[in-house]
Design an enzyme around this catalytic site. Structure first.
Site, PDB file in Angstrom:
ATOM      1  N   GLU A 116      -6.855  -7.005   3.189  1.00 14.42           N
ATOM      2  CA  GLU A 116      -5.473  -7.448   3.377  1.00 14.42           C
ATOM      3  C   GLU A 116      -4.759  -6.479   4.328  1.00 14.42           C
ATOM      4  OE1 GLU A 116      -2.661  -7.147   0.051  1.00 14.42           O
ATOM      5  OE2 GLU A 116      -1.963  -9.153   0.589  1.00 14.42           O
TER       6      GLU A 116
ATOM      7  N   GLY B 181      -2.379  -2.692  -8.922  1.00 15.69           N
ATOM      8  CA  GLY B 181      -2.426  -3.628 -10.057  1.00 15.69           C
ATOM      9  C   GLY B 181      -3.511  -3.239 -11.054  1.00 15.69           C
TER      10      GLY B 181
ATOM     11  N   GLY C 222       2.217  -6.515  -6.480  1.00 12.77           N
ATOM     12  CA  GLY C 222       1.944  -5.432  -5.534  1.00 12.77           C
ATOM     13  C   GLY C 222       0.500  -5.494  -5.086  1.00 12.77           C
ATOM     14  N   SER C 223      -0.017  -4.351  -4.673  1.00 10.17           N
ATOM     15  CA  SER C 223      -1.375  -4.329  -4.134  1.00 10.17           C
ATOM     16  C   SER C 223      -2.399  -4.425  -5.267  1.00 10.17           C
ATOM     17  CB  SER C 223      -1.590  -3.035  -3.356  1.00 10.17           C
ATOM     18  OG  SER C 223      -1.463  -1.939  -4.222  1.00 10.17           O
ATOM     19  N   THR C 224      -3.591  -4.858  -4.918  1.00  9.96           N
ATOM     20  CA  THR C 224      -4.650  -4.993  -5.917  1.00  9.96           C
ATOM     21  C   THR C 224      -4.997  -3.629  -6.516  1.00  9.96           C
ATOM     22  OG1 THR C 224      -5.483  -7.002  -4.895  1.00  9.96           O
ATOM     23  CG2 THR C 224      -7.051  -5.751  -6.231  1.00  9.96           C
TER      24      THR C 224
ATOM     25  N   CYS D 109       2.135 -11.730   0.433  1.00 11.30           N
ATOM     26  CA  CYS D 109       0.815 -11.785  -0.198  1.00 11.30           C
ATOM     27  C   CYS D 109       0.093 -13.071   0.161  1.00 11.30           C
ATOM     28  CB  CYS D 109       0.958 -11.640  -1.705  1.00 11.30           C
ATOM     29  SG  CYS D 109       2.157 -12.771  -2.390  1.00 11.30           S
TER      30      CYS D 109
ATOM     31  N   GLU E 136       0.338 -10.122  -9.925  1.00 10.12           N
ATOM     32  CA  GLU E 136       0.332 -10.953  -8.717  1.00 10.12           C
ATOM     33  C   GLU E 136       0.005  -9.997  -7.583  1.00 10.12           C
ATOM     34  OE1 GLU E 136       0.954 -12.371  -5.527  1.00 10.12           O
ATOM     35  OE2 GLU E 136       3.120 -12.470  -5.908  1.00 10.12           O
TER      36      GLU E 136
ATOM     37  N   LYS F 193      11.507  -1.806 -12.286  1.00 12.53           N
ATOM     38  CA  LYS F 193      11.284  -0.675 -11.368  1.00 12.53           C
ATOM     39  C   LYS F 193      10.916  -1.275 -10.015  1.00 12.53           C
ATOM     40  CE  LYS F 193       8.654   1.831  -9.519  1.00 12.53           C
ATOM     41  NZ  LYS F 193       8.621   2.011  -8.040  1.00 12.53           N
TER      42      LYS F 193
END
Ligand code: ADP
Length: 506
Positions: free
Chosen positions: A399, A244, A239-241, A298, A261, A187
């Site tokens: 970030e 995640g 993707g973003s924390t 990232c 990641e 996806k």
């Protein structure tokens, strides 16, 4: 007509990219399409299906049948390897077209996307080599039992990826998953799905059985549905924390394993001796760390720690180069920095710059949208250098994922290291020094998964990439990533034939 004219924006306008489920190209069951926006022109360029629950169900069902039916996992490893090598060849043959698709879709330079695409086959060649080396071991010298392990594929893998490097980040997951014998449902991100949808067509060309690789498209809710499907055994996410963590919760509900990641706020550390030895190399490395890919990586070296004695000199040199970076059409070869991938993200980046200034940072370069009328439709932000930042400001902690460098001066190595490690993230770091002892000492103390010494932003299929703290879980790339896609089985074979006491263990 030149290749670039053939593959440029005109070639794709209005093109419908279909999903691949069980080897068939399909529109969404609902018939719904979404526009994908070209961030340089700010206009729709392609149509992307919006999957619903029944599409997710069918895609996972196809992957599950391909797995349990043995069409892939049951194939000899050397045959899987051959198909993976065929796939690598097909990628090579289609690299130019895939690079154009990614560049138009996410606004990153065609140069960079072409470089990524040229390197992409290496992931499939390298991990193809693992497909027939999934060895177990014989354990101990037990006379009563022969004990051995088998390394078997985990099952159906869900790959969920972001918009910044769609096919490269997919390869980090897909290549080892295929080598292990897993089947996959991917996806991609809703902002840049086209390349992954187009890539799926190569599987049939390469001779893969249907259902081994499936791609569905749509927003985050489609990803959440995929993660929740109990037939999914492993979720590999980039993707973003924040997302995640949601993915990890969803997977935990049915005990699927995860590799994540996630974000970063990587320290890029410059000692004075490196600037004195070769200032141009340092400037180049620091710029590459933050302005390449418009800062949308990232691993961006977003916190620049500079030894005080060279601070002003380095900031001036960085600012001078930053203001001459050529912004423009990512498809044009001499453009150095493209737009931000989508409008809401541009607003977020600009908001961070304002917050930094409000907190007391000085703008040494950039700081706003460019004035040039040719760039007015694109989502551009000037390459920005904020100086006199301290490590407590939001621009040093959060970030930004954009072209914003926060410069923090330091005088003492251990105080600097404490600050560099004082971050919720732990993805990567850079260290510039010619002092070999210091280079290794500092690399050892940085609480991150990757350290570059006198370089920045290098990645390869054979080298582990792993985030610490809120930057991730698990390992991508390198031989160790095979553990993410395999599970151990222990087999005990009784050797003595003696009757055992049924009420005691063993
Ligand atoms: P970004 O990388 O832009 O910061 P995200 O981390 O939210 O954004 O997105 C990365 C990928 O995760 C995208 O493919 C997105 O659609 C997907 N995603 C977003 N929310 C969820 C969710 N709750 N569950 C699973 N996938 C999600």
């Amino acid at each position: 007509m030149t290749a670039s004219a053939t593959l440029g924006r005109e070639n794709w306008r209005g093109r419908e990219f279909r999903m691949t489920i069980n080897g068939e190209l399909v529109a969404a069951a609902s018939g719904e399409w979404d526009d994908s926006i070209d961030p340089f022109t700010g206009t729709p360029w392609a149509k992307i299906p919006v999957a619903n629950d029944s599409d997710v169900d069918r895609a996972v069902g196809a992957a599950h049948s391909a797995f349990t039916g043995g069409a892939w996992a049951g194939m000899p490893g050397k045959t899987r390897a051959k198909l993976m090598r065929n796939l690598a060849e097909r990628i090579d043959a289609h690299a130019q077209e895939l690079s154009y698709i990614e560049s138009i879709d996410n606004g990153k330079l065609l140069r960079e996307m072409s470089g990524q695409m040229a390197g992409l086959p290496e992931w499939y060649y390298f991990f193809a080599g693992m497909a027939d080396k999934l060895n177990g071991e014989t354990i101990g010298d037990d006379r009563a039992y022969l004990k051995y392990t088998q390394r078997q594929p985990v099952g159906v893998v869900a790959s969920i990826t972001p918009w910044n490097s769609p096919l490269l980040l997919l390869a980090f997951k897909l290549a080892p998953a295929l080598a292990a014998g897993c089947t996959v449902v991917a996806k991609p991100a809703e902002q840049a799905s086209a390349s992954t949808l187009a890539f799926a067509a190569l599987f049939e060309e390469a001779g893969f059985p249907p259902g081994v690789f499936n791609v569905i498209a749509g927003p985050g809710a489609v990803g959440a549905r995929l993660v929740a499907d109990r037939r999914v055994s492993k979720v590999a996410f980039t993707g973003s924390t924040a997302t995640g963590i949601r993915v990890a919760h969803g997977a935990a509900d049915h005990l699927a394993s995860v590799s994540l990641e996630l974000g970063g706020k990587s320290p890029h550390i410059v000692f004075a001796d490196a600037v004195r030895a070769d200032r141009a190399a340092v400037v180049n490395g620091v710029l590459a760390g933050i302005f390449a890919a418009t800062g949308q990586t990232c691993v961006a070296g977003a916190r620049l720690f500079v030894e005080e004695s060279v601070h002003d000199e380095l900031v001036d040199a960085l600012a001078a180069r930053a203001t001459t970076i050529r912004l423009g059409d990512p498809l044009v070869s001499d453009t150095e920095m493209g737009p931000i991938a989508f409008e809401a993200h541009m607003e977020k980046v600009l908001g961070y710059i304002d917050a930094g200034v409000d907190a007391g940072a000085e703008v040494a370069a950039g700081g706003k949208r460019p004035d040039s009328p040719e760039l007015a439709n694109g989502y551009f932000v000037e390459p920005t250098v904020l100086s006199r930042v301290n490590n407590t400001m939001a621009v040093a902690r959060e970030e930004i994922f954009g072209p914003v460098l926060s410069v923090i001066p330091f005088t003492d190595e251990s105080t600097m290291l404490a600050e560099a490690n004082d971050s919720e993230y732990g993805l990567a770091a850079g260290v510039w020094t010619n002092d070999i002892r210091r280079a290794h000492r500092v690399a050892a103390k940085l609480d991150v998964g990757t350290v570059w010494v006198n370089s920045y932003r290098a990645l390869a299929y054979d080298t582990p990439f792993a985030g610490r703290k809120m930057s991730g879980l698990g390992v991508e790339n390198g031989l160790d990533t095979m553990r993410e896609y395999t599970q151990l089985k222990s087999v005990w074979v009784e050797l003595t034939g003696k009757t055992r006491d049924p009420f005691s263990l063993g």
